[in-house]
Write a protein that holds these residues in place. Structure first.
Motif, PDB file in Angstrom:
ATOM      1  N   ILE A 167       0.916  -1.357  -0.099  1.00 51.65           N
ATOM      2  CA  ILE A 167       0.272  -0.194   0.198  1.00 51.65           C
ATOM      3  C   ILE A 167       1.266   1.078  -0.328  1.00 51.65           C
ATOM      4  O   ILE A 167       1.610   1.142   1.279  1.00 51.65           O
ATOM      5  CB  ILE A 167      -0.815  -0.065   1.242  1.00 51.65           C
ATOM      6  N   ASP A 168       1.162   2.012  -0.916  1.00 53.54           N
ATOM      7  CA  ASP A 168       1.722   3.229  -0.840  1.00 53.54           C
ATOM      8  C   ASP A 168       0.396   4.291   0.263  1.00 53.54           C
ATOM      9  O   ASP A 168      -1.091   4.771  -0.371  1.00 53.54           O
ATOM     10  CB  ASP A 168       1.170   4.011  -2.220  1.00 53.54           C
ATOM     11  N   TYR A 169       0.908   5.471   0.508  1.00 50.17           N
ATOM     12  CA  TYR A 169       1.407   6.192   1.585  1.00 50.17           C
ATOM     13  C   TYR A 169       2.286   7.843   0.738  1.00 50.17           C
ATOM     14  O   TYR A 169       3.046   8.066   0.604  1.00 50.17           O
ATOM     15  CB  TYR A 169       1.124   5.762   2.686  1.00 50.17           C
ATOM     16  N   LYS A 170       0.967   9.294   0.738  1.00 48.10           N
ATOM     17  CA  LYS A 170       1.301  10.191   0.258  1.00 48.10           C
ATOM     18  C   LYS A 170       1.713  11.378   0.780  1.00 48.10           C
ATOM     19  O   LYS A 170       0.369  11.149   1.399  1.00 48.10           O
ATOM     20  CB  LYS A 170       0.622   9.694  -1.308  1.00 48.10           C
ATOM     21  N   ASN A 171       2.699  11.750   0.505  1.00 46.67           N
ATOM     22  CA  ASN A 171       2.651  13.075   0.676  1.00 46.67           C
ATOM     23  C   ASN A 171       2.249  13.513   2.410  1.00 46.67           C
ATOM     24  O   ASN A 171       1.220  14.458   2.995  1.00 46.67           O
ATOM     25  CB  ASN A 171       1.135  14.546   0.235  1.00 46.67           C
ATOM     26  N   ILE A 172       3.047  13.080   3.530  1.00 49.77           N
ATOM     27  CA  ILE A 172       3.287  12.519   5.035  1.00 49.77           C
ATOM     28  C   ILE A 172       4.294  14.141   5.459  1.00 49.77           C
ATOM     29  O   ILE A 172       5.041  13.845   4.570  1.00 49.77           O
ATOM     30  CB  ILE A 172       3.576  11.927   5.180  1.00 49.77           C
ATOM     31  N   THR A 173       3.806  14.426   5.856  1.00 48.35           N
ATOM     32  CA  THR A 173       5.245  16.538   6.153  1.00 48.35           C
ATOM     33  C   THR A 173       4.870  16.689   7.636  1.00 48.35           C
ATOM     34  O   THR A 173       4.141  17.037   8.170  1.00 48.35           O
ATOM     35  CB  THR A 173       4.606  17.603   5.315  1.00 48.35           C
ATOM     36  N   VAL A 174       5.754  16.559   8.711  1.00 47.36           N
ATOM     37  CA  VAL A 174       6.054  16.682  10.087  1.00 47.36           C
ATOM     38  C   VAL A 174       7.476  17.936   8.826  1.00 47.36           C
ATOM     39  O   VAL A 174       8.744  18.050   9.010  1.00 47.36           O
ATOM     40  CB  VAL A 174       6.047  15.866  10.365  1.00 47.36           C
ATOM     41  N   CYS A 175       7.152  19.035  10.240  1.00 40.70           N
ATOM     42  CA  CYS A 175       8.331  20.010  10.197  1.00 40.70           C
ATOM     43  C   CYS A 175       7.929  21.533  11.399  1.00 40.70           C
ATOM     44  O   CYS A 175       6.658  21.559  11.416  1.00 40.70           O
ATOM     45  CB  CYS A 175       6.643  20.359   8.956  1.00 40.70           C
ATOM     46  N   GLY A 176       8.929  21.489  11.096  1.00 42.23           N
ATOM     47  CA  GLY A 176       9.070  23.078  12.112  1.00 42.23           C
ATOM     48  C   GLY A 176       8.854  22.452  14.042  1.00 42.23           C
ATOM     49  O   GLY A 176       8.144  23.328  14.972  1.00 42.23           O
ATOM     50  N   LEU A 177       8.680  21.094  13.726  1.00 42.44           N
ATOM     51  CA  LEU A 177       8.719  20.385  15.215  1.00 42.44           C
ATOM     52  C   LEU A 177      10.167  20.432  16.547  1.00 42.44           C
ATOM     53  O   LEU A 177      11.110  20.410  15.590  1.00 42.44           O
ATOM     54  CB  LEU A 177       8.368  19.148  15.469  1.00 42.44           C
ATOM     55  N   TYR A 178       9.831  21.068  17.686  1.00 43.16           N
ATOM     56  CA  TYR A 178      10.747  20.714  18.484  1.00 43.16           C
ATOM     57  C   TYR A 178      11.163  19.585  18.984  1.00 43.16           C
ATOM     58  O   TYR A 178      10.073  19.445  20.109  1.00 43.16           O
ATOM     59  CB  TYR A 178      11.069  22.257  19.572  1.00 43.16           C
ATOM     60  N   ILE A 179      11.721  18.602  19.173  1.00 39.81           N
ATOM     61  CA  ILE A 179      11.712  17.030  19.736  1.00 39.81           C
ATOM     62  C   ILE A 179      12.605  17.281  20.706  1.00 39.81           C
ATOM     63  O   ILE A 179      14.177  17.634  20.031  1.00 39.81           O
ATOM     64  CB  ILE A 179      11.210  16.606  19.202  1.00 39.81           C
ATOM     65  N   HIS A 180      12.361  17.102  21.761  1.00 39.88           N
ATOM     66  CA  HIS A 180      13.886  16.992  23.202  1.00 39.88           C
ATOM     67  C   HIS A 180      13.405  16.176  24.521  1.00 39.88           C
ATOM     68  O   HIS A 180      11.987  15.746  24.348  1.00 39.88           O
ATOM     69  CB  HIS A 180      14.350  18.352  23.386  1.00 39.88           C
ATOM     70  N   ASP A 181      14.241  15.887  24.659  1.00 44.19           N
ATOM     71  CA  ASP A 181      14.113  14.843  25.841  1.00 44.19           C
ATOM     72  C   ASP A 181      12.748  13.408  26.107  1.00 44.19           C
ATOM     73  O   ASP A 181      12.460  13.581  26.789  1.00 44.19           O
ATOM     74  CB  ASP A 181      13.934  15.567  27.269  1.00 44.19           C
TER      75      ASP A 181
END
Length: 230
Positions: A167-181
């Motif tokens: 199965i193809d999954y299209k156009n997933i974007t994660v942007c501008g996240l601050y991930i820490h700890d």
């Protein structure tokens, strides 16, 4: 036994780190006007019994479980809010020209989500979604012991366990996240080389059943700090 076909970016904490401060907003979705779409609002400081409107926002991310998000829908978390648990987006599909967008509203610091010891998935967990953008959130986990944790996990599978179709999954974007700890597995005895430790940390994406495929995955403009192992 099936082996997880992971295309996790093991160097993601280096490759996709951009030195944005935690309050800096990135406009990944700025080309998608939101004046005629359905929007749901979340504010951790709001009263109980909200209906998701901007006047009466939901105060708990669990409310998302009762919402069927259609193409073009917006989910807005209020700036300065602090939510606990996982933000889980599963089986959600927007349109290429009208994606589903999850982000922030209001002024102030990015909305914070404390995984609060969420294990096995991620503070942000995206599974089997297409045409979706998640932007401008702060993700962390207050648990201090080692565990099976990630800031972001994106997993694509075939929901039909009896089928071998890819199965193809299209156009997933994660942007501008601050991930820490994010306390994952350090695996100090093996210098962090075990497969379990390499599957924890900042951002990971894979097909856990080997029957999902990405067609357009964008991870950009994120800051990743102090995560175990990658």
């Amino acid at each position: 036994m099936k082996i997880k076909k992971s295309i996790s970016v093991l160097l993601l904490s280096v490759m996709f780190v951009v030195a944005f401060a935690s309050f800096a907003y990135v406009g990944c979705a700025e080309t998608y006007p939101a004046d005629t779409v359905v929007a749901y609002y979340f504010d951790s400081g709001a009263a109980e019994g909200g209906d998701g409107s901007i006047e009466m926002p939901f105060n708990d991310l669990d409310a998302l479980n009762g919402i069927e998000l259609a193409a073009g829908a917006r989910v807005y978390l209020k700036a300065g809010s602090l939510f606990k648990g996982s933000l889980t987006l599963e089986g959600i599909t927007g349109d290429a020209d009208d994606p589903i967008i999850v982000g922030a509203y209001g002024e102030g610091e990015k909305p914070k989500i404390d995984g609060n010891n969420v294990q096995g998935t991620g503070v942000l967990y995206i599974k089997n979604c297409s045409n979706i953008i998640v932007e401008n959130l702060e993700l962390f986990d207050s648990a201090e012991e080692e565990g099976d944790r990630r800031g972001v996990l994106i997993d694509v599978t075939n929901p039909d366990e009896t089928s071998d179709e890819i199965i193809d999954y299209k156009n997933i974007t994660v942007c501008g996240l601050y991930i820490h700890d994010i306390r994952g597995y350090k695996d100090a005895l093996n210098n962090g080389m075990s497969s379990a430790s390499k599957a924890t940390g900042g951002v990971h994406f894979w097909s856990s059943d080997g029957k999902g495929r990405f067609d357009g995955l964008t991870v950009t403009g994120n800051e990743i700090y102090n995560v175990d192992n990658v």
